[in-house]
Design a protein around this motif. Sequence first.
Motif, PDB file in Angstrom:
ATOM      1  N   PHE A 111       0.944  -1.329   0.231  1.00 55.34           N
ATOM      2  CA  PHE A 111      -0.037  -0.154   0.034  1.00 55.34           C
ATOM      3  C   PHE A 111       0.977   1.254   0.060  1.00 55.34           C
ATOM      4  CE2 PHE A 111      -3.023   2.910   2.482  1.00 55.34           C
ATOM      5  CZ  PHE A 111      -3.773   3.371   1.397  1.00 55.34           C
ATOM      6  N   LYS A 112       2.036   1.401   0.570  1.00 52.97           N
ATOM      7  CA  LYS A 112       2.977   2.267   0.533  1.00 52.97           C
ATOM      8  C   LYS A 112       3.194   2.796  -0.752  1.00 52.97           C
ATOM      9  CE  LYS A 112       4.917   2.233   5.263  1.00 52.97           C
ATOM     10  NZ  LYS A 112       6.293   2.049   6.069  1.00 52.97           N
ATOM     11  N   ALA A 113       3.410   1.776  -1.760  1.00 59.55           N
ATOM     12  CA  ALA A 113       3.856   2.138  -2.893  1.00 59.55           C
ATOM     13  C   ALA A 113       2.771   3.200  -3.906  1.00 59.55           C
ATOM     14  CB  ALA A 113       3.919   0.829  -3.645  1.00 59.55           C
ATOM     15  N   VAL A 114       1.425   2.879  -3.333  1.00 57.50           N
ATOM     16  CA  VAL A 114       0.314   3.393  -4.025  1.00 57.50           C
ATOM     17  C   VAL A 114      -0.354   4.497  -3.251  1.00 57.50           C
ATOM     18  CG1 VAL A 114       0.040   1.402  -5.218  1.00 57.50           C
ATOM     19  CG2 VAL A 114      -1.383   2.096  -3.362  1.00 57.50           C
ATOM     20  N   TYR A 115      -0.013   4.677  -1.991  1.00 52.32           N
ATOM     21  CA  TYR A 115      -0.412   5.903  -1.092  1.00 52.32           C
ATOM     22  C   TYR A 115      -0.362   7.085  -1.697  1.00 52.32           C
ATOM     23  CZ  TYR A 115      -0.881   8.180   3.173  1.00 52.32           C
ATOM     24  OH  TYR A 115      -1.406   9.054   4.298  1.00 52.32           O
ATOM     25  N   PRO A 116       0.821   7.314  -2.068  1.00 47.36           N
ATOM     26  CA  PRO A 116       0.779   8.975  -2.578  1.00 47.36           C
ATOM     27  C   PRO A 116      -0.147   9.376  -3.783  1.00 47.36           C
ATOM     28  CG  PRO A 116       2.850   8.181  -2.437  1.00 47.36           C
ATOM     29  CD  PRO A 116       2.140   6.953  -2.261  1.00 47.36           C
ATOM     30  N   THR A 117      -0.190   8.168  -4.703  1.00 41.43           N
ATOM     31  CA  THR A 117      -1.437   8.311  -5.412  1.00 41.43           C
ATOM     32  C   THR A 117      -2.701   8.031  -4.907  1.00 41.43           C
ATOM     33  OG1 THR A 117       0.198   7.099  -7.293  1.00 41.43           O
ATOM     34  CG2 THR A 117      -2.198   7.451  -7.856  1.00 41.43           C
ATOM     35  N   TYR A 118      -2.970   7.496  -4.031  1.00 40.77           N
ATOM     36  CA  TYR A 118      -4.350   7.338  -3.594  1.00 40.77           C
ATOM     37  C   TYR A 118      -4.680   8.729  -2.768  1.00 40.77           C
ATOM     38  CZ  TYR A 118      -7.720   6.155  -0.005  1.00 40.77           C
ATOM     39  OH  TYR A 118      -9.206   6.046   0.621  1.00 40.77           O
ATOM     40  N   MET A 119      -3.788   9.296  -1.943  1.00 43.58           N
ATOM     41  CA  MET A 119      -3.896  10.504  -1.077  1.00 43.58           C
ATOM     42  C   MET A 119      -4.233  11.601  -2.112  1.00 43.58           C
ATOM     43  SD  MET A 119      -4.395   9.455   2.083  1.00 43.58           S
ATOM     44  CE  MET A 119      -4.330  11.066   2.718  1.00 43.58           C
ATOM     45  N   ALA A 120      -3.380  11.720  -3.231  1.00 43.76           N
ATOM     46  CA  ALA A 120      -3.435  12.697  -4.356  1.00 43.76           C
ATOM     47  C   ALA A 120      -4.941  12.790  -4.724  1.00 43.76           C
ATOM     48  CB  ALA A 120      -2.714  12.413  -5.424  1.00 43.76           C
ATOM     49  N   ARG A 121      -5.946  11.865  -4.494  1.00 43.02           N
ATOM     50  CA  ARG A 121      -7.250  11.750  -4.761  1.00 43.02           C
ATOM     51  C   ARG A 121      -7.968  13.179  -3.940  1.00 43.02           C
ATOM     52  NH1 ARG A 121      -5.195  10.328  -8.500  1.00 43.02           N
ATOM     53  NH2 ARG A 121      -5.966  12.717  -8.930  1.00 43.02           N
ATOM     54  N   LEU A 122      -7.209  13.198  -2.746  1.00 46.78           N
ATOM     55  CA  LEU A 122      -8.072  14.276  -1.731  1.00 46.78           C
ATOM     56  C   LEU A 122      -7.889  15.669  -2.455  1.00 46.78           C
ATOM     57  CD1 LEU A 122      -7.514  11.768   0.264  1.00 46.78           C
ATOM     58  CD2 LEU A 122      -7.279  13.657   2.037  1.00 46.78           C
ATOM     59  N   GLN A 123      -7.205  15.823  -3.419  1.00 49.27           N
ATOM     60  CA  GLN A 123      -7.196  17.136  -4.240  1.00 49.27           C
ATOM     61  C   GLN A 123      -7.890  16.962  -5.624  1.00 49.27           C
ATOM     62  OE1 GLN A 123      -4.247  16.305  -2.686  1.00 49.27           O
ATOM     63  NE2 GLN A 123      -5.060  17.165  -0.771  1.00 49.27           N
ATOM     64  N   ASP A 124      -8.688  15.777  -5.958  1.00 42.60           N
ATOM     65  CA  ASP A 124      -9.031  15.395  -7.222  1.00 42.60           C
ATOM     66  C   ASP A 124     -10.152  16.590  -7.595  1.00 42.60           C
ATOM     67  OD1 ASP A 124      -9.411  12.501  -8.656  1.00 42.60           O
ATOM     68  OD2 ASP A 124     -11.126  13.829  -9.239  1.00 42.60           O
ATOM     69  N   GLU A 125      -9.981  16.662  -8.873  1.00 45.07           N
ATOM     70  CA  GLU A 125     -11.015  17.783  -9.766  1.00 45.07           C
ATOM     71  C   GLU A 125     -12.364  17.495  -9.391  1.00 45.07           C
ATOM     72  OE1 GLU A 125     -10.511  17.546 -13.953  1.00 45.07           O
ATOM     73  OE2 GLU A 125     -10.694  15.454 -13.897  1.00 45.07           O
ATOM     74  N   LYS A 126     -12.839  16.068  -9.026  1.00 45.84           N
ATOM     75  CA  LYS A 126     -14.285  15.764  -9.055  1.00 45.84           C
ATOM     76  C   LYS A 126     -14.624  15.881  -7.416  1.00 45.84           C
ATOM     77  CE  LYS A 126     -15.582  15.061 -13.194  1.00 45.84           C
ATOM     78  NZ  LYS A 126     -16.489  15.766 -13.975  1.00 45.84           N
ATOM     79  N   PHE A 127     -15.377  16.387  -6.902  1.00 45.77           N
ATOM     80  CA  PHE A 127     -15.799  16.610  -5.431  1.00 45.77           C
ATOM     81  C   PHE A 127     -16.234  15.315  -5.115  1.00 45.77           C
ATOM     82  CE2 PHE A 127     -19.579  17.008  -2.580  1.00 45.77           C
ATOM     83  CZ  PHE A 127     -18.930  17.758  -1.579  1.00 45.77           C
ATOM     84  N   ILE A 128     -17.041  14.397  -5.758  1.00 37.98           N
ATOM     85  CA  ILE A 128     -17.301  12.960  -5.283  1.00 37.98           C
ATOM     86  C   ILE A 128     -16.050  12.251  -5.142  1.00 37.98           C
ATOM     87  CG2 ILE A 128     -17.796  12.048  -7.445  1.00 37.98           C
ATOM     88  CD1 ILE A 128     -19.595  11.183  -4.302  1.00 37.98           C
ATOM     89  N   THR A 129     -15.116  12.228  -5.849  1.00 41.25           N
ATOM     90  CA  THR A 129     -13.909  11.457  -5.783  1.00 41.25           C
ATOM     91  C   THR A 129     -13.215  11.839  -4.449  1.00 41.25           C
ATOM     92  OG1 THR A 129     -13.908  11.160  -8.066  1.00 41.25           O
ATOM     93  CG2 THR A 129     -11.878  10.647  -6.993  1.00 41.25           C
ATOM     94  N   VAL A 130     -13.134  13.324  -4.272  1.00 48.10           N
ATOM     95  CA  VAL A 130     -12.244  13.638  -2.911  1.00 48.10           C
ATOM     96  C   VAL A 130     -13.169  12.974  -1.870  1.00 48.10           C
ATOM     97  CG1 VAL A 130     -12.032  15.560  -1.515  1.00 48.10           C
ATOM     98  CG2 VAL A 130     -11.651  15.737  -4.088  1.00 48.10           C
ATOM     99  N   ARG A 131     -14.407  13.037  -1.882  1.00 46.23           N
ATOM    100  CA  ARG A 131     -15.345  12.275  -0.922  1.00 46.23           C
ATOM    101  C   ARG A 131     -15.152  10.888  -0.663  1.00 46.23           C
ATOM    102  NH1 ARG A 131     -21.155  13.362   0.167  1.00 46.23           N
ATOM    103  NH2 ARG A 131     -20.656  12.844   2.173  1.00 46.23           N
ATOM    104  N   GLN A 132     -15.083  10.091  -1.796  1.00 43.53           N
ATOM    105  CA  GLN A 132     -14.803   8.535  -1.730  1.00 43.53           C
ATOM    106  C   GLN A 132     -13.287   8.322  -1.192  1.00 43.53           C
ATOM    107  OE1 GLN A 132     -17.123   6.250  -2.935  1.00 43.53           O
ATOM    108  NE2 GLN A 132     -18.403   8.054  -2.783  1.00 43.53           N
ATOM    109  N   ALA A 133     -12.497   9.166  -1.642  1.00 40.80           N
ATOM    110  CA  ALA A 133     -11.024   8.929  -0.818  1.00 40.80           C
ATOM    111  C   ALA A 133     -11.022   9.063   0.725  1.00 40.80           C
ATOM    112  CB  ALA A 133     -10.095   9.734  -1.579  1.00 40.80           C
ATOM    113  N   ILE A 134     -11.583  10.119   1.293  1.00 33.89           N
ATOM    114  CA  ILE A 134     -11.721  10.278   2.470  1.00 33.89           C
ATOM    115  C   ILE A 134     -12.632   9.112   3.191  1.00 33.89           C
ATOM    116  CG2 ILE A 134     -12.398  11.637   4.288  1.00 33.89           C
ATOM    117  CD1 ILE A 134     -12.332  13.871   2.206  1.00 33.89           C
ATOM    118  N   GLN A 135     -13.690   8.891   2.457  1.00 33.22           N
ATOM    119  CA  GLN A 135     -14.622   7.766   3.051  1.00 33.22           C
ATOM    120  C   GLN A 135     -14.115   6.566   3.238  1.00 33.22           C
ATOM    121  OE1 GLN A 135     -18.305   8.115   0.934  1.00 33.22           O
ATOM    122  NE2 GLN A 135     -18.736  10.251   1.616  1.00 33.22           N
ATOM    123  N   ALA A 136     -13.203   6.148   2.358  1.00 38.88           N
ATOM    124  CA  ALA A 136     -12.721   4.863   2.247  1.00 38.88           C
ATOM    125  C   ALA A 136     -11.396   4.632   3.323  1.00 38.88           C
ATOM    126  CB  ALA A 136     -12.194   4.588   0.856  1.00 38.88           C
TER     127      ALA A 136
END
Length: 208
Positions: free
Chosen positions: A95-120
């Motif tokens: 997971f550490k290998a993909v963690y930066p990419t995962y957490m980058a979704r907290l600044q995603d252009e789509k509001f729903i994607t930001v929410r999904q990243a946090i909710q997961a």
Amino acid sequence: MDAARLALARENAADMTRLLTKEDIAFLIQCLYERADAVRYPAFLLLKARSVIAEDVCPYWEEVAALLEDKNSYRRNIALWLIAENVRWAGTTAFKAVYPTYMARLQDEKFITVRQAIQAIPAWVPYAPALAEQTAQQLLDMPLTPYRDSQRPLILADRVAALMAINRLAPSERVRTFILDAITGGMLDSKRARAFKAELDGELGRKP
């Protein structure tokens, strides 16, 4: 597995999940690339539910992780949840290998994607506790200013829920202060604020 049987997954995901074969899972992974939501969504439901009870979605870890940067925001949302549910099988190192990419979704252009990243986050953080404090820091530092007034309470509630999950693993006075400020700050609706307060009080009551 075929399209007709897949259509039943919306109502019978729990029952179907237990019966999935290796071939079914390979079929479902390919369904994630379909444009039709009638195919893609039930495939996601089955894969997500299967990931909670068995590790046979985990061999597709790298393929799913690549979807975190897919141009299609729906696929990014799918990837967030499938990655989150498979950390238990893949382990912290993977997971550490993909963690930066995962957490980058907290600044995603789509509001729903930001929410999904946090909710997961509560789904994976118990299986990657070494990342708990770093994740809390990013959640605490998230600005609300990029979001519309109607969106800010939703993002805040998602952050509080994720931070409460993290605080159970790595208690922090700063996190607790943030949660209390959010509960009493008036931005959350009163029902949600009361629920968070009851949960927080319950956790404090359980501590020795």
